[in-house]
Design a protein around this motif. Structure first.
Motif, PDB file in Angstrom:
ATOM      1  N   HIS A 173       0.877  -1.182   0.000  1.00 48.66           N
ATOM      2  CA  HIS A 173       0.000   0.000   0.000  1.00 48.66           C
ATOM      3  C   HIS A 173       0.906   1.221   0.000  1.00 48.66           C
ATOM      4  N   ASP A 188       1.093   5.256   1.804  1.00 49.13           N
ATOM      5  CA  ASP A 188       0.501   6.129   2.824  1.00 49.13           C
ATOM      6  C   ASP A 188       0.125   7.426   2.115  1.00 49.13           C
ATOM      7  N   HIS A 197       4.691  -0.044  -0.230  1.00 42.62           N
ATOM      8  CA  HIS A 197       5.488  -0.802   0.734  1.00 42.62           C
ATOM      9  C   HIS A 197       4.585  -1.765   1.493  1.00 42.62           C
ATOM     10  N   ARG A 204       3.290  10.591  11.374  1.00 49.28           N
ATOM     11  CA  ARG A 204       2.910  11.345  10.175  1.00 49.28           C
ATOM     12  C   ARG A 204       2.439  12.734  10.555  1.00 49.28           C
TER      13      ARG A 204
HETATM   14 FE   LIG Z   1       2.390   2.267   5.293  1.00 50.23          FE
END
Ligand SMILES: [Fe+2]
Ligand SMILES: O=C(O)CCC(=O)C(=O)O
Length: 211
Positions: free
Chosen positions: A129, A131, A185, A208
């Motif tokens: 996936h 981010d 990743h 994040r």
């Molecule tokens: Fe991730």
């Protein structure tokens, strides 16, 4: 605070363009204590994906924003949908760790407002996936490995093809950003540690800037 860090001059390796590993960067016992406190008020839970499956990995969050998934999609929420309370505050040592690791590879002034905490039981993995639910991709991702080892998989800009596999151990910190901020990743199946069978989990902190 310096006690938290394993090495004065950490070994930093750029394993892929703008993807760095800071090996054995942080002592994890104080981090695990904080995770346990967070779990007591915002418990680990599997989340429902928009496809209608439960995630293998159990998750919780701390900080102003928490990453959530349900049938309507992925997003950041200020409140834990399970408890309807605000997510627990991000511990100062978490924020300082993320800021310092980002700075070490050239991202100055990274102040995360979200920390997703993943808990992998033995046998769990995370599929490929990227981010991409954050609002400004100029900020990097800082990712801390705790407990059992695993292989982190980097696919690059497309999900297909053979990934690069990189072994991550307790205390390793990864940072990715810039041209690799949106790489695909994943995490290979977490296996038991035959030398230490009392080690049941791999935790991962993903810092994040969500908003
Ligand atoms: Fe991730
Ligand atoms: O567990 C990891 O090392 C990575 C987790 C991850 O990619 C994520 O939570 O988005």
């Amino acid at each position: 605070m310096t006690d938290l860090f394993s090495l004065q001059r950490p070994e930093i390796e750029e394993i892929y363009p703008e993807v760095w590993v800071l090996a054995n960067y942080v002592k994890t016992i104080p981090l695990i204590e904080k995770i346990q406190t967070i779990d007591a008020s915002a418990p680990f839970r599997q989340m429902m994906t928009p496809m209608g499956y439960l995630t293998q990995v159990s998750m919780t969050n701390c900080g102003n924003w928490g990453w959530v998934s349900d049938q309507s999609g992925y997003r950041y929420e200020a409140h834990d949908p399970l408890t309807e309370q605000a997510w627990p505050n991000m511990p100062k040592i978490f924020q300082k760790l993320a800021t310092r690791a980002a700075d070490a590879v050239g991202f100055a002034d990274f102040i995360p407002d979200a920390c997703l905490i993943n808990r992998y039981d033995i046998g769990n993995k995370m599929g490929a996936h990227k981010d991409k639910d954050e609002s400004d991709f100029r900020w990097p991702i800082v990712s801390v490995s705790i407990g059992l080892s695993t292989e982190f998989q980097i696919y690059g800009k497309a999900r297909r093809g053979k990934p690069i596999n990189y072994q991550l151990h307790d205390g390793d910190v990864m940072v990715w950003g810039g041209e690799s901020r949106l790489i695909y990743h994943g995490v290979k199946t977490v296996k038991a540690d035959k030398q230490n069978l009392s080690n049941h989990y791999r935790y991962n902190l993903t810092f994040r800037k969500a908003k």
